[in-house]
Design a protein around this motif. Structure first.
Motif, PDB file in Angstrom:
ATOM      1  N   GLN A 122       1.318  -0.953   0.099  1.00 32.32           N
ATOM      2  CA  GLN A 122       0.030  -0.163   0.251  1.00 32.32           C
ATOM      3  C   GLN A 122       1.006   1.064  -0.015  1.00 32.32           C
ATOM      4  O   GLN A 122       0.434   2.490  -0.975  1.00 32.32           O
ATOM      5  CB  GLN A 122      -1.017  -0.161   1.292  1.00 32.32           C
ATOM      6  CG  GLN A 122      -2.076   1.068   1.469  1.00 32.32           C
ATOM      7  CD  GLN A 122      -3.090   1.210   0.986  1.00 32.32           C
ATOM      8  OE1 GLN A 122      -3.056  -0.316  -0.399  1.00 32.32           O
ATOM      9  NE2 GLN A 122      -4.528   1.180   0.658  1.00 32.32           N
ATOM     10  N   LEU A 160       2.718   1.747  -3.442  1.00 37.88           N
ATOM     11  CA  LEU A 160       1.137   2.962  -4.117  1.00 37.88           C
ATOM     12  C   LEU A 160       1.057   3.839  -4.101  1.00 37.88           C
ATOM     13  O   LEU A 160       1.064   5.023  -5.185  1.00 37.88           O
ATOM     14  CB  LEU A 160      -0.032   1.772  -3.682  1.00 37.88           C
ATOM     15  CG  LEU A 160      -1.112   2.267  -4.886  1.00 37.88           C
ATOM     16  CD1 LEU A 160      -0.901   1.992  -6.833  1.00 37.88           C
ATOM     17  CD2 LEU A 160      -1.962   1.622  -5.033  1.00 37.88           C
ATOM     18  N   SER A 193     -10.904   2.438  -4.199  1.00 38.97           N
ATOM     19  CA  SER A 193     -10.198   3.455  -4.956  1.00 38.97           C
ATOM     20  C   SER A 193      -9.888   4.753  -3.823  1.00 38.97           C
ATOM     21  O   SER A 193      -8.709   5.155  -3.446  1.00 38.97           O
ATOM     22  CB  SER A 193     -10.494   3.626  -6.335  1.00 38.97           C
ATOM     23  OG  SER A 193     -11.671   4.330  -5.976  1.00 38.97           O
ATOM     24  N   VAL A 205      -7.670   4.281  -1.373  1.00 37.87           N
ATOM     25  CA  VAL A 205      -6.348   4.160  -1.231  1.00 37.87           C
ATOM     26  C   VAL A 205      -6.105   5.720  -1.962  1.00 37.87           C
ATOM     27  O   VAL A 205      -4.895   6.069  -1.252  1.00 37.87           O
ATOM     28  CB  VAL A 205      -6.295   3.235  -2.517  1.00 37.87           C
ATOM     29  CG1 VAL A 205      -4.436   3.233  -2.966  1.00 37.87           C
ATOM     30  CG2 VAL A 205      -6.196   1.529  -2.142  1.00 37.87           C
ATOM     31  N   THR A 236      -0.807  -1.766 -12.465  1.00 35.84           N
ATOM     32  CA  THR A 236      -1.742  -3.571 -11.523  1.00 35.84           C
ATOM     33  C   THR A 236      -2.237  -2.859 -10.829  1.00 35.84           C
ATOM     34  O   THR A 236      -3.668  -3.769 -11.299  1.00 35.84           O
ATOM     35  CB  THR A 236      -0.372  -3.734 -10.926  1.00 35.84           C
ATOM     36  OG1 THR A 236       0.727  -4.550 -11.676  1.00 35.84           O
ATOM     37  CG2 THR A 236      -1.084  -4.999 -10.220  1.00 35.84           C
ATOM     38  N   PHE A 237      -2.255  -1.246 -10.214  1.00 37.01           N
ATOM     39  CA  PHE A 237      -4.370  -0.906  -9.136  1.00 37.01           C
ATOM     40  C   PHE A 237      -4.634  -0.545 -10.446  1.00 37.01           C
ATOM     41  O   PHE A 237      -6.113  -0.832 -10.317  1.00 37.01           O
ATOM     42  CB  PHE A 237      -3.121   0.181  -8.531  1.00 37.01           C
ATOM     43  CG  PHE A 237      -4.366   0.936  -7.778  1.00 37.01           C
ATOM     44  CD1 PHE A 237      -5.225   0.751  -6.627  1.00 37.01           C
ATOM     45  CD2 PHE A 237      -4.447   2.268  -8.712  1.00 37.01           C
ATOM     46  CE1 PHE A 237      -6.264   1.466  -6.307  1.00 37.01           C
ATOM     47  CE2 PHE A 237      -5.674   2.974  -8.084  1.00 37.01           C
ATOM     48  CZ  PHE A 237      -5.714   2.787  -6.668  1.00 37.01           C
TER      49      PHE A 237
END
Length: 420
Positions: free
Chosen positions: A24, A27, A345, A348, A372-373
């Motif tokens: 996480q 990202l 989303s 994140v 990828t996300f």
């Protein structure tokens, strides 16, 4: 024997949690490097934070801008900012909204020619969700801007929706009555376009279809012939929309509506000759992919037709409140929204270092972690005009990169305002 197993299980769980947290962090750190920070969501003269959008949007024909709810203050004000930017910096002169195509002619006359009044323009939109002070402020900005421009540089205001025939039939009846050409056969089905559609009888629907058939035979030669012909087409769409209603297949009517909206957007693109427009609608309508919504939406018709000339910008948020229509109280009320659930989303994006930002997916996808996300199936907030406290949160599961070209993220939101 049980004690070592317990410690082993605990160690494995901690390892998993640590790895997830690390992923996480990787990202969000990657997103932090790619996002475009927003210095404000309020409209105004300083649009410098949006300058990085210029190379991304310079070759686009349609810039679709969505919203994750119909009642969020920051969604309205940020879309106002985007319109200011697109008009001032990108020379866009065509504004199209999820509003009645014929009815928005009243708003166009208001902002373009200072004719009529604001209330008539708002009513002509045909959707109560635009009856917000933030929207009024945007409309008045367009009107004030147009007052300083030459005719060719003024912003035109159009609608692409077609759920009701109230305004289209009035425009046609007024024009043909003036010419003495509105016949009894046309009149027979006209009242049906002013009724609540689920209450229509089979006889009324048949009369409406016959009225439309007779209107389609008319050759308009005077006045705004393009508007008159488009009103006829809208009435054809309305009767088709009514006929598409199905208890067993509710998606059928929704998909018909979105197909017609896409048709109307394409018509307006050709009609204006501008080859550039801002398109305002809900995330569901501007998206290029349906995800778990399961419906073929407007953006899914526009995308293959305009290809990379169509640029869809969704909205997302983490927490806050919205102005919601309460069906029991029959009025709008401010309600707290659930915090974005883990893995969504919104959750994140909320971990990024900047509270409000724009993320262009094509640019960001150069980073494999972000790629990828963006290509994984994840949930995103998906609210309409109403939400009740305690109700199951509304999400759509989709691949962000398939649905949109960019995301405008607002970490904390407030409810939109009733018209003062």
């Amino acid at each position: 024997m049980l004690k070592p197993i317990k410690w082993l299980f605990t160690a494995m769980l901690l390892c998993i949690i640590t790895n997830l947290a690390s992923a996480q962090t990787d990202l969000t750190e990657a997103i932090d490097k790619q996002l475009i920070p927003l210095t404000t969501t309020d409209p105004g003269d300083d649009l410098s934070d949006l300058a990085k959008l210029k190379p991304l949007l310079k070759d686009k024909t349609i810039i679709g801008i969505g919203e994750a709810t119909h009642g969020t203050h920051e969604f309205f004000t940020m879309k106002h900012r985007m319109l200011q930017f697109l008009v001032k910096e990108m020379s866009i002169k065509t504004f199209v909204i999820e509003g009645d195509m014929a009815g928005t002619e009243y708003m166009n006359n208001y902002v373009l020619n200072s004719k009529g009044d604001l209330n008539a323009g708002i009513y002509g939109m045909g959707l109560g969700v635009w009856m917000r002070q933030e929207f009024v402020d945007m409309v008045n900005w367009v009107k004030a801007y147009n007052a300083t421009q030459t005719p060719e540089n003024k912003v035109r205001f159009y609608g692409c929706d077609m759920q009701y025939g109230t305004f289209a039939i009035k425009i046609l009846k007024d024009e043909l009555s003036r010419l003495g050409r509105f016949t009894p056969e046309m009149e027979a089905g006209a009242p049906g376009f002013n009724k609540y559609t689920p209450s229509l009888t089979g006889k009324e629907k048949a009369a409406m279809r016959n009225t439309v058939a007779k209107l389609a035979e008319v050759k308009f030669t005077d006045g705004d012939t393009a508007l008159f012909n488009r009103c006829v087409r809208e009435l054809q769409q309305v009767t088709g929309y009514i006929d598409a209603a199905s208890t067993f297949f509710p998606a059928k009517q929704d998909e018909y509506r979105d197909k017609c909206m896409a048709e109307n957007v394409e018509y307006l693109n050709n009609h204006t000759g501008q080859n550039k427009m801002m398109l305002w609608a809900h995330n569901a309508h501007i998206g290029k992919n349906d995800g778990s919504d399961g419906r073929k939406r407007m953006g899914m018709w526009l995308s293959p037709n305009f290809k990379d000339k169509y640029y869809a910008m969704g909205f997302d948020f983490n927490a806050g409140s919205m102005l919601s229509y309460d069906g029991k109280l029959h009025k709008n009320v401010a309600v707290e929204m659930p915090v974005a659930k883990t893995g969504s989303s919104g959750a994140v994006f909320a971990q990024c270092s900047v509270p409000n930002f724009i993320l262009d997916f094509k640019t960001a996808s150069a980073d494999p972690v972000i790629n990828t996300f963006l290509n994984a199936s994840i949930p995103s907030s998906f609210y309409g005009a109403s939400y009740s406290t305690g109700e199951t949160p509304h999400y759509v599961t989709h691949k962000l990169a398939a649905a949109y070209d960019a995301m405008i993220f607002i970490r904390d939101t407030r409810p939109s305002m009733e018209i003062k």
